[in-house]
Structures are given as C-alpha cells and as structure tokens.
Scaffold this motif. Sequence first.
Motif, PDB file in Angstrom:
ATOM      1  N   ALA A 173      18.423 -46.757 -17.384  1.00  0.00           N
ATOM      2  CA  ALA A 173      17.127 -46.270 -18.333  1.00  0.00           C
ATOM      3  C   ALA A 173      16.501 -46.802 -18.124  1.00  0.00           C
ATOM      4  CB  ALA A 173      17.811 -45.872 -19.207  1.00  0.00           C
ATOM      5  N   LEU A 174      16.679 -48.270 -18.011  1.00  0.00           N
ATOM      6  CA  LEU A 174      14.979 -49.460 -18.394  1.00  0.00           C
ATOM      7  C   LEU A 174      14.135 -49.322 -17.155  1.00  0.00           C
ATOM      8  CD1 LEU A 174      13.624 -51.498 -20.379  1.00  0.00           C
ATOM      9  CD2 LEU A 174      15.263 -53.035 -18.834  1.00  0.00           C
ATOM     10  N   VAL A 175      15.298 -49.803 -15.787  1.00  0.00           N
ATOM     11  CA  VAL A 175      14.850 -49.342 -14.954  1.00  0.00           C
ATOM     12  C   VAL A 175      13.634 -48.301 -14.584  1.00  0.00           C
ATOM     13  CG1 VAL A 175      14.890 -49.778 -12.344  1.00  0.00           C
ATOM     14  CG2 VAL A 175      16.654 -50.628 -13.427  1.00  0.00           C
ATOM     15  N   GLN A 176      14.913 -47.086 -14.408  1.00  0.00           N
ATOM     16  CA  GLN A 176      13.108 -46.005 -14.963  1.00  0.00           C
ATOM     17  C   GLN A 176      12.107 -45.549 -15.801  1.00  0.00           C
ATOM     18  OE1 GLN A 176      16.296 -42.526 -16.512  1.00  0.00           O
ATOM     19  NE2 GLN A 176      18.481 -43.730 -14.910  1.00  0.00           N
ATOM     20  N   ALA A 177      12.070 -46.407 -16.506  1.00  0.00           N
ATOM     21  CA  ALA A 177      11.232 -46.474 -17.591  1.00  0.00           C
ATOM     22  C   ALA A 177      10.079 -47.291 -16.767  1.00  0.00           C
ATOM     23  CB  ALA A 177      11.314 -46.548 -19.319  1.00  0.00           C
ATOM     24  N   ARG A 178      10.268 -48.590 -16.634  1.00  0.00           N
ATOM     25  CA  ARG A 178       9.586 -48.768 -15.924  1.00  0.00           C
ATOM     26  C   ARG A 178       8.773 -48.593 -14.330  1.00  0.00           C
ATOM     27  NH1 ARG A 178      13.140 -53.204 -14.426  1.00  0.00           N
ATOM     28  NH2 ARG A 178      14.013 -54.463 -16.598  1.00  0.00           N
ATOM     29  N   GLU A 179      10.146 -47.611 -13.979  1.00  0.00           N
ATOM     30  CA  GLU A 179       9.565 -47.307 -12.499  1.00  0.00           C
ATOM     31  C   GLU A 179       8.624 -45.822 -13.076  1.00  0.00           C
ATOM     32  OE1 GLU A 179       9.546 -48.571  -9.434  1.00  0.00           O
ATOM     33  OE2 GLU A 179      10.711 -49.899 -10.462  1.00  0.00           O
ATOM     34  N   PHE A 180       9.138 -45.045 -14.408  1.00  0.00           N
ATOM     35  CA  PHE A 180       7.703 -43.835 -14.161  1.00  0.00           C
ATOM     36  C   PHE A 180       6.636 -44.629 -15.182  1.00  0.00           C
ATOM     37  CE2 PHE A 180      12.081 -41.156 -13.301  1.00  0.00           C
ATOM     38  CZ  PHE A 180      11.276 -40.137 -12.675  1.00  0.00           C
ATOM     39  N   GLY A 181       7.035 -45.391 -15.861  1.00  0.00           N
ATOM     40  CA  GLY A 181       5.506 -45.738 -15.904  1.00  0.00           C
ATOM     41  C   GLY A 181       4.456 -45.992 -15.246  1.00  0.00           C
ATOM     42  N   GLU A 182       4.686 -46.615 -14.036  1.00  0.00           N
ATOM     43  CA  GLU A 182       4.227 -46.777 -12.797  1.00  0.00           C
ATOM     44  C   GLU A 182       3.449 -46.033 -12.396  1.00  0.00           C
ATOM     45  OE1 GLU A 182       3.624 -49.951 -11.141  1.00  0.00           O
ATOM     46  OE2 GLU A 182       4.498 -50.684 -13.259  1.00  0.00           O
ATOM     47  N   SER A 216      27.960 -38.984  -9.265  1.00  0.00           N
ATOM     48  CA  SER A 216      27.244 -38.630  -9.198  1.00  0.00           C
ATOM     49  C   SER A 216      25.896 -39.436  -8.883  1.00  0.00           C
ATOM     50  CB  SER A 216      27.044 -37.562  -9.646  1.00  0.00           C
ATOM     51  OG  SER A 216      26.633 -37.439 -10.788  1.00  0.00           O
ATOM     52  N   LYS A 217      24.730 -38.901  -8.211  1.00  0.00           N
ATOM     53  CA  LYS A 217      23.681 -39.294  -8.714  1.00  0.00           C
ATOM     54  C   LYS A 217      23.417 -41.133  -8.188  1.00  0.00           C
ATOM     55  CE  LYS A 217      23.040 -36.055 -12.447  1.00  0.00           C
ATOM     56  NZ  LYS A 217      22.165 -36.033 -13.908  1.00  0.00           N
ATOM     57  N   MET A 218      24.312 -41.317  -7.186  1.00  0.00           N
ATOM     58  CA  MET A 218      25.016 -43.087  -6.689  1.00  0.00           C
ATOM     59  C   MET A 218      24.021 -43.266  -5.731  1.00  0.00           C
ATOM     60  SD  MET A 218      27.334 -44.995  -7.400  1.00  0.00           S
ATOM     61  CE  MET A 218      28.203 -45.322  -5.797  1.00  0.00           C
ATOM     62  N   ASP A 219      23.321 -42.595  -5.165  1.00  0.00           N
ATOM     63  CA  ASP A 219      21.125 -42.420  -4.763  1.00  0.00           C
ATOM     64  C   ASP A 219      20.659 -43.242  -5.095  1.00  0.00           C
ATOM     65  OD1 ASP A 219      21.654 -39.709  -5.950  1.00  0.00           O
ATOM     66  OD2 ASP A 219      19.596 -39.281  -4.821  1.00  0.00           O
ATOM     67  N   GLY A 220      20.742 -43.686  -6.334  1.00  0.00           N
ATOM     68  CA  GLY A 220      19.744 -44.047  -7.041  1.00  0.00           C
ATOM     69  C   GLY A 220      20.338 -45.985  -7.870  1.00  0.00           C
ATOM     70  N   ASP A 221      19.764 -46.298  -7.805  1.00  0.00           N
ATOM     71  CA  ASP A 221      19.592 -48.401  -8.001  1.00  0.00           C
ATOM     72  C   ASP A 221      21.050 -48.851  -8.888  1.00  0.00           C
ATOM     73  OD1 ASP A 221      18.238 -48.025 -10.219  1.00  0.00           O
ATOM     74  OD2 ASP A 221      16.644 -49.040  -9.163  1.00  0.00           O
ATOM     75  N   THR A 222      21.307 -47.573  -8.971  1.00  0.00           N
ATOM     76  CA  THR A 222      22.378 -47.932 -10.468  1.00  0.00           C
ATOM     77  C   THR A 222      23.876 -49.092  -9.991  1.00  0.00           C
ATOM     78  OG1 THR A 222      23.776 -47.222 -12.475  1.00  0.00           O
ATOM     79  CG2 THR A 222      23.420 -46.123 -10.332  1.00  0.00           C
ATOM     80  N   ARG A 223      24.399 -49.668 -10.847  1.00  0.00           N
ATOM     81  CA  ARG A 223      25.144 -50.672 -10.195  1.00  0.00           C
ATOM     82  C   ARG A 223      26.324 -50.062  -9.676  1.00  0.00           C
ATOM     83  NH1 ARG A 223      23.696 -55.964 -11.290  1.00  0.00           N
ATOM     84  NH2 ARG A 223      25.737 -56.419 -11.085  1.00  0.00           N
ATOM     85  N   LYS A 267      12.831 -42.911  -5.657  1.00  0.00           N
ATOM     86  CA  LYS A 267      12.718 -42.041  -4.660  1.00  0.00           C
ATOM     87  C   LYS A 267      10.844 -41.902  -4.512  1.00  0.00           C
ATOM     88  CE  LYS A 267      16.487 -39.718  -3.857  1.00  0.00           C
ATOM     89  NZ  LYS A 267      17.454 -39.169  -4.230  1.00  0.00           N
ATOM     90  N   LYS A 268      10.922 -42.701  -3.726  1.00  0.00           N
ATOM     91  CA  LYS A 268       8.968 -43.149  -3.464  1.00  0.00           C
ATOM     92  C   LYS A 268       8.153 -41.539  -3.040  1.00  0.00           C
ATOM     93  CE  LYS A 268       6.596 -46.984  -2.603  1.00  0.00           C
ATOM     94  NZ  LYS A 268       7.485 -47.804  -2.458  1.00  0.00           N
ATOM     95  N   ASN A 269       8.204 -40.854  -2.538  1.00  0.00           N
ATOM     96  CA  ASN A 269       8.238 -39.528  -2.038  1.00  0.00           C
ATOM     97  C   ASN A 269       7.645 -38.714  -3.378  1.00  0.00           C
ATOM     98  OD1 ASN A 269       7.367 -40.418   0.612  1.00  0.00           O
ATOM     99  ND2 ASN A 269       9.088 -39.603   0.832  1.00  0.00           N
ATOM    100  N   LEU A 270       8.820 -38.526  -4.245  1.00  0.00           N
ATOM    101  CA  LEU A 270       8.950 -37.578  -5.191  1.00  0.00           C
ATOM    102  C   LEU A 270       7.645 -38.250  -6.322  1.00  0.00           C
ATOM    103  CD1 LEU A 270      12.532 -37.200  -4.920  1.00  0.00           C
ATOM    104  CD2 LEU A 270      10.715 -35.435  -3.928  1.00  0.00           C
ATOM    105  N   MET A 271       7.575 -39.841  -6.106  1.00  0.00           N
ATOM    106  CA  MET A 271       6.962 -40.521  -7.383  1.00  0.00           C
ATOM    107  C   MET A 271       5.546 -40.175  -7.435  1.00  0.00           C
ATOM    108  SD  MET A 271       9.417 -40.982  -9.385  1.00  0.00           S
ATOM    109  CE  MET A 271       8.562 -42.847 -10.627  1.00  0.00           C
ATOM    110  N   GLU A 272       5.374 -40.206  -6.338  1.00  0.00           N
ATOM    111  CA  GLU A 272       4.028 -40.305  -5.737  1.00  0.00           C
ATOM    112  C   GLU A 272       3.577 -39.013  -6.005  1.00  0.00           C
ATOM    113  OE1 GLU A 272       1.686 -42.337  -4.792  1.00  0.00           O
ATOM    114  OE2 GLU A 272       3.318 -44.101  -5.290  1.00  0.00           O
TER     115      GLU A 272
END
Lengths: 298, 299
Positions: free
Chosen positions: B209-218, A249-256, B172-177
């Motif tokens: 999770a590192l990318v998540q933290a980076r992007e949410f922090g933006e 699931s959640k493959m629409d993210g940017d995880t590898r 997801k750009k829109n949701l982040m905006e």
Amino acid sequence: MAFESLTDKLQNVFKNLRSKGRLTEEDVKSALKEVKMALLEADVNFKVVKQFVKAVEERAIGQDVMNGLNPGQMVIKIVNEEMVNLMGSETTEIAMQPGKAITVIMMAGLQGAGKTTATAKIAGKLKLKGKKPLLVACDIYRPAAIEQLQINGKKQEVDVFSMGTDHKPAEIAKKAIAYAEKNGHNVVILDTAGRLHVDEDMMAELQEIKETVTVHQTLLVVDAMTGQDAVNVAKEFDEKVGVDGVILSKMDGDTRGGAALSIKAVTGKPILFVSMGEKLSDLEQFYPDRMASRILGM
Amino acid sequence: SGFSAIDDDFYEELEEILIMGDIGVNATTAIVERLKQQVKEKHIKEPSECKQLLIESIKEQMQVDETAYDFEKEQSVIMVIGVNGVGKTTSVGKLAGKLKDEGRKVLIAAADTFRAAAGDQLAEWASRADVPMIGGKEGADPASVVFDAVNAAKARGVDVLLVDTAGRLHNKKNLMEELRKMNRIIDKEFPNAHRENLIVLDGTTGQNALVQAREFGEVADLTGIILTKMDGTAKGGIAVAIQSELKVPVKYIGVGESIEDLQKFNSDEFVNALFDVNMDDIGELHLPEEEAGETDAEE
Ligand SMILES: Nc1nc2c(ncn2[C@@H]2O[C@H](COP(=O)(O)OP(=O)(O)OP(=O)(O)O)[C@@H](O)[C@H]2O)c(=O)[nH]1
Ligand SMILES: Nc1nc2c(ncn2[C@@H]2O[C@H](COP(=O)(O)OP(=O)(O)OP(=O)(O)O)[C@@H](O)[C@H]2O)c(=O)[nH]1
Ligand SMILES: [K+]
Ligand SMILES: [Mg+2]
Ligand SMILES: [Mg+2]
C-alpha cells in the motif's frame, strides 16, 4: 523503488567475517536477522517468520560451508530449501472427479479478492482441457455481481446460471447442479459473494451450500498484497468452511507476496494458481520455487 | 502488558504489535527508535507509561485537520483512485449518499469503462444515493467521460462531482498515464473547483500500500486516503507508514458494504484498535516434517 536484494544484504553482513569452514551460531544469527527483515518486508506473518527463522537456525548452525559458498550463500541456500519445503515443491492441479461425474468447485474469499474474475479464468482453462463448465451466480448481494459474471462468462463462451437475487445461494447451487446434469456440464463453478472471515452469518452461508450440495473443491482466493491478516483469513475460512486450495490474485503487481507463505504455513493447503492480470487468460500455474525467490526479493 | 521494566523484551513486544498491525519494518524501527529517545529524555521508568507515550504520539501523528473536509462544503471535484478491488466504487456510492444527505447537489461520473459491469454496479449505487450518473458505457474512453462529466457539472450547477475510476495497479504505465490525463482534464476544465484525489486503500493490504500511495501520488496529487474493509480484523497500520512518509491523511474509513458504512477517520479509535492486538494463537504451523516436532506453536 528497487529493493536492495537479500543477497546483497547478506553479503554485507558477512563482509567483515573472515571465511570459515563452519557456520557459527553468531554467523547464522546475524544473517537470519536480515532474512527476518526481508520476510517481514514481504508481509509474511510475524509469527510465521519467527517459527520459520527458528527452524532455519537449527538447521544452519554448525553446517559445513561448502566449496565455493560463503556463509551468506550457505544461509540463503538453507532458507531457500526450507521455503520450498514449506510451500511444497510441486505444482498442484485442481482435483477433478473421474469420468463423466460433475466436479463442483466453490470460490470463496474476502471482498474484492478476485473471485468472480478467477471463476471465469478457471472456466477458460478447463474448457481448453475439453471440459464443459457452468458458472453459477451465487453472489446475491454485490451490486451487478450477476451481470459481471454473465459478461465474463460470455467472453469465455461458457454458460452462466443465475436465479436473480431472491434465492438463497444454497438453493441456487442445488438448482444449478440439476441444470448441469440435464445439460451435459461436467464442471460447476460457484461464484460466491465476498465476505469477512469474522462474519458469522456469511460464513454460515458457505457452510449451508456445502451441506446442501456436494462441493468437491473449495478454493480460497487471496489478494497477493494482503498483509499480516492473511493468516487469520485463511485459518478462519479453512476451519469454518474447509479449503482445498488457494488462488493468489493480483500477482501482476510488484508485491512480494509473503501472504503466500503465511497461508501455506497456517493451512497447509496447496496454492493452485496465480492470477496475473485482469484479462481472462491471465491465470498461471503456481511454482513454489519462484514464489520463494520472489518473497525473499531475489 | 505484564512488563516490569522497559527492557529489550518490552520494546520487542511493542515492535511485534506494530508489525502485526502492518505498519512495516521500516516505520516500526523509526517509531521505536524515536520512542527510546523520548524515554531517555523524559526519564520514563514505567513500561505502561512508555506504551502510553507511544500510543499518544501515533494518535497525534494520525490526527486529521478539520480543513480536510472543506470540500464537502465547497464546489468540488473528487477523483477516487486506487488498485483493483479495494472499494472505490462502493466508496463513491457511500460518499454520494452522505453528501446528498447533507443537502449537496451531487453528480457521479462513471469513468471505469473497463471492468465487466462496472457501470451497472455504479448505477445501482447512484440509485441508492439518489443522485444522477454520467458515463459507464463499457469500452468508452474514460478521459472523455471525465470531460463530459465536468462540463455537465458546471452546466448543472453541481456542488460535488465524484469520479469513479477503474482499478489499476500502480506498476502499469499506460493505465497510470491514463489517470494523469484524467486528472489534467479536470484541472483544465474546472480550474475553480476544489480538487480532491482520494486514494482508496484496502485496510487488509500490507506493505504494498505504501508503494501504491507513492506511485498514485506521482500521477495525481493525493489529498487523502479512504481506508476500507476496516470492519474486518486487519488493523490498517500501513496508513501510519504512509502518513509518515507521504503526509497523506486518512480521511474516511469503510466499515461495511452498506451506504452508511463510511465514517470520518477517528485517530483515537484507529490507534486504540491498532494496539488492541489480536494475540489469538494462529495454531500449529505446517512446517516441514523434520522441524515440526521441535518447533512449538507458542514461541
Ligand atoms: N491486476 C489484476 N486485477 C485483478 C486480478 N484478478 C482480479 N482483478 C481485478 O480485481 C477487481 C476485483 O475482482 P473481482 O473478480 O470482482 O473480485 P471478487 O472477489 O469477485 O469481488 P467481490 O465479489 O466484490 O467480493 C476487479 O477489478 C478485477 O478486474 C489480477 O490477477 N490482477
Ligand atoms: N466489508 C467491507 N467490504 C467492502 C468495503 N468497501 C467495499 N467493500 C466490498 O469490496 C468489494 C469491492 O468493492 P468495489 O467498490 O467494487 O471495489 P473497486 O475498487 O471499485 O473495484 P474495481 O473497480 O474492480 O477495481 C465489494 O464486494 C464491496 O462490497 C468495506 O468497507 N467493508
Ligand atoms: K479492522
Ligand atoms: Mg465477485
Ligand atoms: Mg470499481
């Protein structure tokens, strides 16, 4: 952040090596170091990576470098082949019971993996194939789990069977199948509560469902972002409950999505679908070769 | 461990522990390089001493400032954010219960108006915590839920407003905006409130999770992490990489599905668990046929 692609990295490794007719042990080792990094970065389990790299190394050393391929490309080619080999090269469908017989599918997985959403998505897919699914609310714990399934069922225009939260999931499953028989449903999908693979009582609950009714397909739903622990999860679910197929699931993210490789390596079970979003139509067939490229960052 | 000297094999085992704990290749490499430097400077000879040095330095790095929990005592607005299914709604419920127990006047805003039955789920948590909730109607505009909730909080003299938001992937750009907008509304409508944006990370998550933290922090300044599902076997090591790169501390961990299953983060316990590696054999791998015979399960 853009990934420096594996190809670029490997080209760098070989930049200083003069072109050769055969891959030496040293060529292969330095290249596989990069491959190892890429796989670990992609969350493939450490031990799986070690074994995988060893297998590739054995095959790659001494290989002829073919026309037009430099050593780097040669190693990538072998890595790719081995990955596709490991992940299976074909797409796999959910095995359905023949004729009018009811197929019972049970969803399983950790909390929040995407089971309830996938339940409704699969129902939609099967409905398009002319099946008449029944969704069953076997999650008696999570607040509003039943309402969530009912709302999703309604969106998909499929029936949802529930008995509230005061009955055991095994009993709910049994009653649901009787209901399905009476009402002409030929697929029953059991949505179960999320549970930890180390939670003995909750794992026993799934076993009890399987002892009470015939489950034809147990599908493990795994979040594609899962890290090193994916192997423990998959192994425990397979050993304790028995898994027939996997949904990522959640493959629409940017995880590898290295978890895919780990799970396949540990359970040997096929990945059936990838879930690509929150919309109930966002469920796609799994293509092993695409996954291999994604994991390698190519 | 049974090492007699600090050699390559020894460092390799340390790396293995860190990577198996989801700390990631980059952070692991940096940590081990730093360790090697310290070993040299301090003339350390014993492997056990070296390992202890590593453990202590990660413990120190993960230490949380006591001021990190000031918001519990002040008038504050806490927005709880993160990707899908990590445990936001559950954590909001647990936090509400905890703060209510501490005698705070709590209000919950149900700004997830998207996911099926999100409002019902949060309403159940509000009732468990015995605090009021605003919003939660499927399809409503989340920004206006936030607007209403902030103004209700001011009017009612609420101490802590907890805002549950919809799960959204950081790409997801829109949701982040949308999230940025909600954050801005709180800042504008309640400038005097103590602000917290807590990102919820699933402890089972790997490098993403590192990318998540980076992007949410933006889109919203992160003030802390709630690391959930730590009752499982995952180590949550990615929090170490996040702390290294982004300096966002873990403030709470989730250790179950009940209202009391939220704990203040304890650096010592976390790091001890990280090093208490589960070296269980993962069993025989289903490698392609031709290699299966030659590759033994134990390296
Ligand atoms: N972006 C994205 N979100 C997804 C996907 N699949 C599920 N979700 C979301 O992930 C969250 C959890 O999904 P659920 O279906 O409730 O997960 P679950 O496994 O049933 O959760 P529990 O019953 O609590 O264990 C929800 O917000 C879903 O909308 C997907 O493929 N992509
Ligand atoms: N074992 C365990 N389960 C947890 C923990 N925190 C949350 N959960 C479970 O994880 C699942 C998802 O939790 P939610 O609170 O719905 O997650 P969410 O982030 O609000 O999900 P969306 O709103 O769909 O994005 C539920 O089944 C929770 O009971 C935890 O610390 N440990
Ligand atoms: K854990
Ligand atoms: Mg569910
Ligand atoms: Mg939620």
